[in-house]
Design an enzyme around this catalytic site. Structure first.
Site, mmCIF file in Angstrom:
data_model
loop_
_atom_site.group_PDB
_atom_site.id
_atom_site.type_symbol
_atom_site.label_atom_id
_atom_site.label_comp_id
_atom_site.label_asym_id
_atom_site.label_seq_id
_atom_site.Cartn_x
_atom_site.Cartn_y
_atom_site.Cartn_z
ATOM 1 C CD GLU A 25 -1.278 0.669 3.529
ATOM 2 O OE1 GLU A 25 -1.650 1.755 3.711
ATOM 3 O OE2 GLU A 25 -1.593 -0.445 4.547
ATOM 4 C CE LYS A 159 -2.945 1.499 11.312
ATOM 5 N NZ LYS A 159 -3.418 0.864 10.171
#
Length: 303
Positions: A25, A159
């Site tokens: 990404e 995360k």
């Protein structure tokens, strides 16, 4: 559609010669790290993929096209431009039509990778269900994409600023396999531990490749999360990072920060409170995911 996708020479050669390819990404470059560490890390990550038997394909939107593989100049542009858009599924059409520069999130990278026939994608961590989502409904588009798009995402879990338990529940509801690589516990990005067990773990990329092959051969829709813990020598202590995240959350609430501003505020505050240790950990876990992603792509290619 062919006019809207372009391939770098390296990626096109890999496609022609049926070499394994790993999607990468670009929001890590434009929004995830400061310059120049972002560009340096992007180059290092690409080289790690090459060193472990695959071809890197960093993905971004430029000049009205989906770029599968970026040049050195394009990497620099992404890392050093102040107005790069952050692109998820909803933004792709707009960015292509207006020919603006866009960096792909996990969701958008998955879409573009699938369009290009790339099955393995290495990143840092996936998005998920945010803390307090029962009132805000703040849930990352990454999770919905994982339930629809046939790409395996190698990541260091979700995360740790997120609600990891609810993230796993959401993925289970959507039928997305979450497979630990050499672990049976969901990693939490900066740390190897979250206290949330996984239903399955695998010790080899060859077995992971066979699992993915079976899933997609049966026509089962969607991707998979390959949860790959940050190497122990680079991991932050769980109690230490949990305390810092709680402090950052309290500051966000006290300052009235909400919506899409929460994540960048929290990540910035975590970096500040850890005195830069979180950025070092972030870089190291991305490199490790690139290595495992390359090994997985190579194993999948020969099945």
């Amino acid at each position: 559609m062919k006019n809207m996708i372009s391939y770098s020479a390296e990626v096109q050669e890999a496609i022609d010669q049926k070499k394994p390819i790993v999607a990468l990404e670009s929001t890590i470059i434009s929004h995830g790290m400061p310059y120049p560490q972002n560009v340096e890390t992007a180059r290092e990550v690409e080289q790690i993929v090459r060193d472990h038997g695959a071809v890197p394909a960093t993905i971004a939107l430029m000049d009205g096209r989906i770029k599968i593989g970026l040049s050195e100049e394009e990497l620099e542009l992404l890392g050093n431009s102040p107005d790069v858009a952050k692109v998820s599924r909803r933004d792709i059409g707009q960015l292509l039509a207006t020919k603006k520069i866009g960096a792909t999130t996990v969701a958008a990278t998955m879409i573009c990778a699938e369009l290009a026939g790339i099955r393995v994608f290495a990143t840092g961590g996936i998005g998920g269900v945010h803390r307090g989502a029962e009132t805000t409904m703040d849930i990352s588009a990454d999770l919905e994409e994982l339930s629809n798009t046939g790409v395996a995402v190698v990541c260091a879990g979700a995360k740790s600023i997120l609600d990891i338990g609810l993230t796993l529940e959401y993925l289970e509801t959507k039928g997305v396999p979450v497979i630990g690589y050499q672990t049976v516990e969901m990693p939490a990005f900066y740390t190897r531990h979250s206290d949330f067990p996984l239903s399955y773990g695998s010790d080899s990329t060859e077995e992971l490749a066979r699992i993915l092959k079976a899933q997609w051969t049966l026509g089962l829709k969607g991707g998979a999360v390959i949860a790959n813990p940050i190497p122990a020598e680079h991991a932050l202590d769980k109690a230490f990072i949990d305390e810092i995240i709680e402090q950052a959350m309290s500051e966000a609430q006290a300052n009235g920060i909400s919506g899409k501003e929460v994540t960048p505020f929290l990540l910035g505050k975590v970096k500040e409170l850890t005195e830069g240790k979180s950025l070092v950990a972030n870089i190291e876990l991305v490199k490790h995911n690139a290595k495992v992603g390359a090994q997985l792509a190579a194993a999948y290619q020969i099945l």
